[in-house]
Design a protein around this motif. Structure first.
Motif, short mmCIF file in Angstrom:
data_model
loop_
_atom_site.label_atom_id
_atom_site.label_comp_id
_atom_site.label_asym_id
_atom_site.label_seq_id
_atom_site.Cartn_x
_atom_site.Cartn_y
_atom_site.Cartn_z
N GLY A 122 -74.44 40.81 12.58
CA GLY A 122 -73.91 42.14 12.31
C GLY A 122 -73.86 43.06 13.50
O GLY A 122 -73.38 44.19 13.39
N GLN A 123 -74.36 42.64 14.66
CA GLN A 123 -74.41 43.50 15.85
C GLN A 123 -73.04 43.69 16.46
O GLN A 123 -72.24 42.76 16.54
CB GLN A 123 -75.36 42.91 16.89
CG GLN A 123 -75.48 43.72 18.17
CD GLN A 123 -76.39 43.05 19.19
OE1 GLN A 123 -76.91 41.97 18.96
NE2 GLN A 123 -76.56 43.70 20.33
N THR A 124 -72.74 44.91 16.89
CA THR A 124 -71.49 45.20 17.60
C THR A 124 -71.74 45.87 18.94
O THR A 124 -71.00 45.64 19.89
CB THR A 124 -70.58 46.10 16.75
OG1 THR A 124 -71.27 47.31 16.41
CG2 THR A 124 -70.14 45.39 15.47
N ALA A 125 -72.79 46.71 19.04
CA ALA A 125 -73.04 47.47 20.28
C ALA A 125 -74.07 46.76 21.15
O ALA A 125 -75.09 46.25 20.66
CB ALA A 125 -73.53 48.87 19.95
N ILE A 126 -73.81 46.72 22.47
CA ILE A 126 -74.71 46.11 23.44
C ILE A 126 -74.97 47.13 24.54
O ILE A 126 -74.03 47.63 25.18
CB ILE A 126 -74.09 44.83 24.04
CG1 ILE A 126 -73.77 43.83 22.93
CG2 ILE A 126 -75.02 44.20 25.07
CD1 ILE A 126 -72.94 42.66 23.39
#
Length: 384
Positions: free
Chosen positions: A82-86
């Motif tokens: 579910g991660q999108t931002a790094i």
């Protein structure tokens, strides 16, 4: 002022504090100009000779030793579901993003603030994320005729061929694909992921986390699968549900018209003029003008026919199936109350036709009904 002795000629030089020919030490106050300088030792600036790889850089009021900035930096991350931002530091416009070794185009993520990269698609979890950033101070240009100008990383990696400046970019051809994940977008609104995982291929539809199709490691299809060609199954096929095919052909026709039998076993061609069931446009295969059934699909057909051919309790009656005018199946018995006949025939799908004929021993006229006087035709196996 210092009076200098050079060889045997004395001279006066302004600004020189001290001079010694024996120690070759020269101290100068002010600006000194030399036409040629040969250094057999080190250069000291600011009380230090610097370190290997440093260069002299102007400070505006003098010079100092400086080091080149890092041209390229690499950051590695592991994706979470579910991660999108790094979070990562970079120079805007000088960044490349890789997911499991596949370089994303700039339209597949947002990198505009220099501190974070936001992916358009959420990660499944476990992906290897590589973010490579560059600095503008480290740009490199080649000399010696190899290139007349620099080229950008995006333009080179995007072409996969020779540029206008004769830079050839190699294309890597993989002979084996191992456990990895490939992410691709079908269009701007629908995302489809193809994952190579643990020896299997998984196809995801939309942004779902459950594969719709899994090949190898157990094939599971949770949506409709449309095959437009010939599919060959080389092992057992287990179907948990219905099998539907567009090659299903079945027809049932009947007659309610009275039949006048001339007797003496003379046959009468039956016109099954009334359609009851029709699957696969088989109704068009029957012609009431010729009383023929001409299949337009080649293969093995099953035929069954019934008729009322009663002419007396002691009289014989019967029914016959003919193919192209030749009897191929016939039956008859005394009393002839609704005799039936069936057979399998191969039909070529173009010129082969069948007709149905009945006869009585004595002349009579018999009324017919849909429940007693009918024929059926079923395509058992279509020709390959």
């Amino acid at each position: 002022m210092a009076e200098l002795l050079s060889g045997t000629k004395r001279s006066l030089n302004v600004g020189i504090v001290s001079f010694s020919e024996n120690t070759t030490t020269l101290k100068v106050i002010g600006i000194s100009s030399f036409s040629d300088v040969v250094l057999n030792g080190s250069v000291s600036v600011g009380g230090t000779t610097g370190v290997n790889g440093q260069f002299l850089q102007s400070t505006g009021a003098g010079v100092t030793w400086s080091s080149l900035s890092s041209v390229r930096s690499e950051n590695q991350f592991t994706g979470n579901a579910g991660q999108t931002a790094i979070s990562v530091s970079y120079t805007v416009g000088l960044i490349d993003v890789y997911v499991n070794g596949v370089r994303l185009t700039s339209s597949e993520y947002t990198a505009s603030n220099g501190t974070s990269v936001v992916l358009n698609e959420a990660l499944f979890g476990g992906e290897s994320i590589d973010i490579i950033s560059y600095t503008s101070s480290g740009s490199v240009s080649a000399s010696g005729g190899l290139r007349s100008e620099s080229d950008t990383l995006d333009s080179v990696t995007g072409r996969g061929g020779s540029t206008s400046n004769n830079v050839t970019v190699g294309i890597l051809s993989a002979t084996s694909v191992y456990t990895d994940t490939i992410r691709r977008k079908t269009n701007n609104s629908t995302n489809t992921k193809i994952a190579l995982d643990a020896g299997s291929i998984k196809i995801y539809a939309g942004n779902g986390v459950t594969p719709k199709v899994r090949v190898n490691g157990g094939v599971g299809i949770t949506t409709d699968l449309i095959v437009t060609g010939v599919s060959t199954v080389t092992s057992n096929l287990t179907v948990q549900g219905d099998i539907k095919s567009n090659s299903f052909y079945f027809v049932k026709r009947s007659t309610n018209t009275s039949i006048s039998y001339p007797g003496s076993y003379s046959p009468v061609t039956i016109d099954y003029e009334d359609a009851i069931d029709d699957y696969g446009n088989t109704d068009a295969m029957w012609s009431s003008s010729t009383d023929r059934f001409t299949p337009t699909v080649a293969g093995l057909w099953y035929f069954r026919a019934s008729i009322d051919a009663y002419s007396g309790a002691t009289q014989e009656g019967g029914i016959t199936i003919t193919k192209n005018g030749t009897n191929v199946a016939t039956t008859g018995h005394i009393g002839a109350i609704r005799p039936e006949i069936c057979t399998h025939l191969y039909m070529n799908g173009t010129t082969d036709y069948v007709q149905f004929k009945s006869y009585t021993q004595s002349s009579t006229t018999r009324g017919q009904s849909a429940s007693n006087s009918f024929f059926e035709a079923l395509l058992v196996k279509q020709a390959e």
